[in-house]
Design an enzyme around this catalytic site. Structure first.
Site, PDB file in Angstrom:
ATOM      1  CG  HIS A 193       2.127  18.030   5.177  1.00 51.99           C
ATOM      2  ND1 HIS A 193       2.711  18.309   6.387  1.00 51.99           N
ATOM      3  CD2 HIS A 193       3.047  18.329   4.228  1.00 51.99           C
ATOM      4  CE1 HIS A 193       3.940  18.777   6.181  1.00 51.99           C
ATOM      5  NE2 HIS A 193       4.170  18.784   4.883  1.00 51.99           N
ATOM      6  CB  SER A 233     -22.967  -3.224   7.826  1.00 52.91           C
ATOM      7  OG  SER A 233     -23.991  -2.857   8.738  1.00 52.91           O
ATOM      8  CE  LYS A 235     -20.088   0.990   5.947  1.00 50.52           C
ATOM      9  NZ  LYS A 235     -20.110   1.292   7.369  1.00 50.52           N
ATOM     10  CD  GLU A 290     -12.123  -1.138   9.532  1.00 50.32           C
ATOM     11  OE1 GLU A 290     -12.629  -0.260  10.234  1.00 50.32           O
ATOM     12  OE2 GLU A 290     -12.786  -2.019   8.959  1.00 50.32           O
TER      13      GLU A 290
END
Ligand code: ARG
Length: 466
Positions: free
Chosen positions: A162, A283, A289, A296
């Site tokens: 979970h 970024s 970043k 992704e």
């Protein structure tokens, strides 16, 4: 739009009018099936040899055909070949060019063959090769995971259910879970290959071939394991494509899960990993970043492969026997899926191989959150307490620790004995140390160091045997 003047089509004999250009471009597949040229030519060379062997073609004609076809491979690979949409598909484009080059012998190539069995042959040859490549790339990712597992055999981290910390596990055990998933993917691909590796030529358009041909000769020359057994089925069967897509889809689901964990673990919130610079992106606005774009995109590209599977299942579900032009729609989803799967595997393997793990942070996460509570209950079980009661006792211990903001092992023995159970002894502290919790899970499949080492050994043996 006015129809063009009647162009010469291999099937033009029956038609009084030329094809409308809209129809030509709507029905053409050459923009995408040109990818099959090598397999188409490989099949045609063998088909011509078979025709010669069976006396349907002179030996010299078969030789002319083979030479012409080899030249066409060269033309295509040098970028000299004109892929004209009026050729409809790669089969007619190559045959048309062959006739231009070698004349009448070329016009005999299509003897005893239909594009319906030809296109299935091409697809099967293509998939057979691509499945082999994908299997090797899966093995590459497995090796990257095993490499990381072997270098982190003592790194303890929280195991989750979970997405809540549950019990301590070895990072190596966690990584090996993916190796097992990928092993099933390799096995599924091997199994799909059995149904891909079937020789359909000789089915003709649908009913078989009336000329004295030799299907076995073709199968042997192209190294197929078996012959298709029913011509109607052979020209309309795309199960082998769908099955391969199903195997790819599940493989992508696994890659997506791995990708998701990489995204999570690279976040400051988890802080478990540092991405290799070469496999991360920045970024344009925020100078600080470092983003996990490779993971992704893998997560997202999974959708393309699922989509391809659903598209093909849908394309075949209402088709009467035998060949229907609907089947031409198998190619783009298949090609896109093969490219997507190969690209995802090629990017994920070095990404995984380059991950740096923050061992202190991972270990600390395994020590906070009462991950040793199950083992504390087991301790009482070994002293004769029924598990349900032990569970209740330790539940109360945890509640106490939550209110005192401390770990279980920070309670005193005295407090454990007086408040919770007289069966607790000094040895409980060693028993619930995270290393001890990990190391006692020695049953096959568990997270003990020795067990994980054995699992790694077994995985390496499987990889060596192909
Ligand atoms: N381009 C076609 C396909 O991909 C080849 C077979 C065409 N057959 C036909 N009778 N039109 O399915």
């Amino acid at each position: 739009m006015k129809a063009r003047r009647k162009a010469s089509k291999p099937w033009g004999g029956r038609f009084a009018q030329a094809t409308n250009p809209l129809v030509e471009s709507y029905t053409a597949s050459i923009q995408f099936d040109r990818r099959l040229y090598r397999y188409d030519i490989q099949g045609s060379v063998v088909h011509a040899r078979m025709l010669a062997k069976c006396g349907l073609l002179a030996k010299a004609e078969a030789d002319k055909i083979a030479t012409g076809l080899h030249e066409i491979v060269g033309e295509i690979e040098r970028g000299e070949f004109r892929f004209d949409p009026s050729s409809e598909d790669i089969h007619m484009a190559i045959e048309g060019r062959l006739i231009e080059k070698v004349g009448e012998a070329g016009a005999k190539l299509h003897t005893g063959r239909s594009r319906n069995d030809q296109v299935v042959l091409d697809l099967r040859l293509y998939l057979r090769e691509e499945i082999g490549l994908v299997r090797r790339l899966v093995a590459g990712l497995q090796r990257a995971l095993i490499g990381q597992a072997e270098s982190h055999l003592d790194l303890i981290m929280p195991g989750y259910t979970h997405l809540q910390r549950a019990q301590p596990v070895l990072l190596a055990h966690h990584l090996m879970a993916y190796v097992e998933m990928l092993e099933r993917d390799r096995a599924r691909l091997t199994d799909a290959l059995v149904r891909v590796d079937v020789m359909p030529l000789g089915s003709g358009a649908l009913s078989g071939v009336g000329l004295p041909i030799d299907r076995r000769f073709v199968a042997r020359a192209l190294q197929f394991r078996s012959l298709s057994a029913n011509s109607l089925d052979a020209v309309s069967d795309r199960d082998f494509v769908i099955e391969s897509l199903a195997a790819f889809a599940l493989l992508m689901a696994h890659l997506s899960r791995l990708a998701e964990e990489i995204v999570l673990w690279a976040s400051s919130e988890f802080g478990f990993i540092e991405l290799p610079d070469a496999f991360a992106t920045g970024s344009s606005m925020m100078p600080q970043k470092k983003n996990p774009d490779v993971a992704e995109l893998t997560r997202a590209k999974t959708g393309r492969v699922f989509g391809a599977l659903v598209a093909l299942l849908t394309a075949v579900k209402g088709l009467p026997l035998s060949y229907n032009r609907d089947l031409q729609e198998d190619k783009e989803p298949l090609f896109d899926s093969v490219e997507t799967v190969k690209a995802a595997l090629s990017a994920m393997a070095p990404l995984v191989g380059g991950l740096a793990f923050h061992r202190d942070r991972m270990r600390k996460a395994a020590q906070d959150g009462f991950l040793n509570a199950t083992d504390m209950a087991d301790y009482l079980v070994l002293k004769g307490v029924p598990f349900r009661q032990a569970h209740e006792i330790v539940g109360r211990v945890v509640r106490r620790c939550v209110s005192k903001r401390c770990r279980i092992e920070e309670l005193s023995l005295k407090e454990l004995q007086t408040r919770f159970s007289g069966l607790f002894d000094q040895d409980v502290f060693a028993y619930i140390a995270v290393d001890a919790c990990v190391d006692r899970r020695r049953a096959t499949g568990g997270t003990a160091r020795a067990t994980v080492k054995r699992a790694i050994g077994a995985a390496k043996t499987r990889l060596r045997s192909g």
